[in-house]
Design an enzyme around this catalytic site. Structure first.
Site, PDB file in Angstrom:
ATOM      1  CG  ASP A  97     -22.717 -20.043 -15.766  1.00  0.00           C
ATOM      2  OD1 ASP A  97     -23.647 -19.423 -15.208  1.00  0.00           O
ATOM      3  OD2 ASP A  97     -21.548 -19.619 -15.796  1.00  0.00           O
ATOM      4  CD  GLU A 119     -21.863 -15.610 -20.451  1.00  0.00           C
ATOM      5  OE1 GLU A 119     -21.842 -14.377 -20.299  1.00  0.00           O
ATOM      6  OE2 GLU A 119     -22.045 -16.422 -19.523  1.00  0.00           O
ATOM      7  CD  GLU A 133     -22.132 -21.191 -10.822  1.00  0.00           C
ATOM      8  OE1 GLU A 133     -22.830 -20.424 -10.120  1.00  0.00           O
ATOM      9  OE2 GLU A 133     -21.300 -21.989 -10.326  1.00  0.00           O
ATOM     10  CG  HIS A 226     -22.592 -14.747  -6.400  1.00  0.00           C
ATOM     11  ND1 HIS A 226     -21.752 -13.956  -7.152  1.00  0.00           N
ATOM     12  CD2 HIS A 226     -23.045 -15.717  -7.246  1.00  0.00           C
ATOM     13  CE1 HIS A 226     -21.704 -14.412  -8.391  1.00  0.00           C
ATOM     14  NE2 HIS A 226     -22.471 -15.487  -8.474  1.00  0.00           N
ATOM     15  NE  ARG A 228     -25.413 -23.183  -4.821  1.00  0.00           N
ATOM     16  CZ  ARG A 228     -26.114 -22.589  -5.779  1.00  0.00           C
ATOM     17  NH1 ARG A 228     -25.490 -22.135  -6.858  1.00  0.00           N
ATOM     18  NH2 ARG A 228     -27.419 -22.433  -5.665  1.00  0.00           N
ATOM     19  CG  HIS A 259     -25.740 -13.024  -3.002  1.00  0.00           C
ATOM     20  ND1 HIS A 259     -26.547 -14.052  -2.568  1.00  0.00           N
ATOM     21  CD2 HIS A 259     -25.857 -12.999  -4.357  1.00  0.00           C
ATOM     22  CE1 HIS A 259     -27.115 -14.641  -3.611  1.00  0.00           C
ATOM     23  NE2 HIS A 259     -26.712 -14.020  -4.703  1.00  0.00           N
TER      24      HIS A 259
END
Length: 388
Positions: A97, A119, A133, A226, A228, A259
């Site tokens: 993604d 996936e 994603e 991590h 967003r 991260h």
């Protein structure tokens, strides 16, 4: 001979595509296997390439300081134009993604090259969670010809979107293949064990801490973050929750590999200031091998990652997911993971429950992992042997 081009750009993609690269390379008389990396994540990607001894045939090297989704998408499209024109593969394979996966699929579509989606079929049905994603994977799914789904539920998601059943293959998740490869390396090679130990000391973890985790003298809560959608208040809440837990459980250690994104690091520095808690350890991002090693020594994992929801249960580690939705509901149903969002109190309560209740802990840690048996890559390659 059929030409297969695998395209990926981030560390998670590289981890999950590495065992597939290795499997295709076993059959040089059947497949001409080429690898293209976009380097959407440069440093973290290179760590995985080195670990699995993968040498890309093409490297777009597109990572730039301050890049955003517009930059990444346009650079992948333009960078792949020449590669696809020159190579003209029978199929490209992309993973999951990421923006790299979606832009690469679009680039292949523009040249009428078939796309295989590894996936495939994960869904939340909320295009802003996770963002970007969820929309990335939906777009890639509309372009793809071949859909390699990790579970029966992800297959059902694709069937609900009117994808032809003949184009969907349930394989398990290649991340379990990668996990088994790495753990096998660690178990069999004492030199690797020593190297991992040294690398963890070099990032700032004391030998005494490491030894206490290895011996299970102290419990370790391993943390990653991590996403967003958690930027801002979400990460501030996460940090506040970790701080409160560390104060509540001085006998438990909390390790947070940070991260590189400034939006992740800013709330850490603001909440912890000069960290005086001896049981909270912040380190730079870990390479995959030492991270897997620490995960195997951890008590539980607190994360907003996708792949870790699949990996950690494979080695009996409960996972608390700092997101409000997950495209991996199989773990929720199986009892290997729980959603805690970025609600500070919920994070504190659920971590506390797993620390305090042996019964609850065993229920999660002993639940069966629904994401595969370590042979997903083999199934994908066998499919193409009979299809291309």
């Amino acid at each position: 001979m059929r030409k297969v081009l695998l395209i990926f750009g981030t560390r998670p993609e590289a981890i999950k595509m590495a065992p597939l690269v290795k499997e295709f390379k076993k059959y040089p008389k059947k497949f001409e296997t080429k690898i293209c990396v976009t380097a959407q994540h440069r440093e973290m990607l290179d760590q995985v390439l080195s670990l699995f001894d993968i040498k890309p045939d093409f490297d777009l090297d597109l990572m730039k300081k301050g890049q955003d989704l517009y930059d990444i998408t346009s650079r992948v499209l333009l960078g792949l134009r020449g590669v696809l024109e020159a190579e003209n593969p029978d199929v490209i394979l992309v993973h999951g993604d990421t923006t790299t996966s979606t832009a690469a699929s679009m680039a292949a579509f523009y040249q009428k090259i078939k796309v295989g989606h590894i996936e495939a079929g994960l869904r939340t049905r909320n295009i802003y969670s996770p963002w970007p994603e969820e929309m990335n994977r939906q777009i890639t799914g509309r372009i793809a010809t071949y859909h390699f789904s990790p579970t029966k539920l992800s297959k059902k998601n694709l069937l609900d979107e009117s994808i032809n059943e003949d184009q969907i293959i349930v394989t398990g998740n290649t991340v379990i293949d990668a996990l088994h490869l790495v753990l096998d390396q660690i178990r069999k090679n004492t030199n690797i064990q020593n190297d991992v130990f040294s690398s963890l000391v070099n990032v700032g973890i004391s030998e005494s801490k490491l030894e206490s985790w290895i011996s299970s003298e102290r419990k370790l809560v391993l943390i990653t973050g991590h996403r967003r959608e958690n930027f801002g208040q979400g990460f501030e809440n996460i940090c506040l929750g970790i701080k409160k837990l560390a104060e509540k459980y001085p006998e438990v250690d909390f390790l947070y590999p940070m991260h590189l994104n400034p939006n992740v690091r800013k709330p850490i520095s603001e909440v912890f200031l000069e960290n005086e808690l001896n049981n909270v350890v912040f380190v730079e991002p870990l390479e995959y091998l030492p991270f897997v090693y620490l995960m195997s020594k951890s008590y539980l994992v607190l994360t907003d990652s996708g792949g870790i929801q699949e990996e950690a249960p494979g080695i009996g580690k409960p996972v608390l997911v700092m997101r409000n939705t997950t495209e991996r509901p199989e773990g929720l149903e199986a009892g290997t993971v729980k959603l805690v969002g970025t609600d500070k109190d919920l994070i504190i309560n659920e971590v506390s429950s797993l620390i305090d209740s042996k019964e609850l802990y065993l229920k999660m840690s002993e639940a069966s992992n629904p994401y595969g048996d370590g042979f997903a890559s083999k199934r994908i390659v066998e499919y193409f042997m009979n299809t291309l």
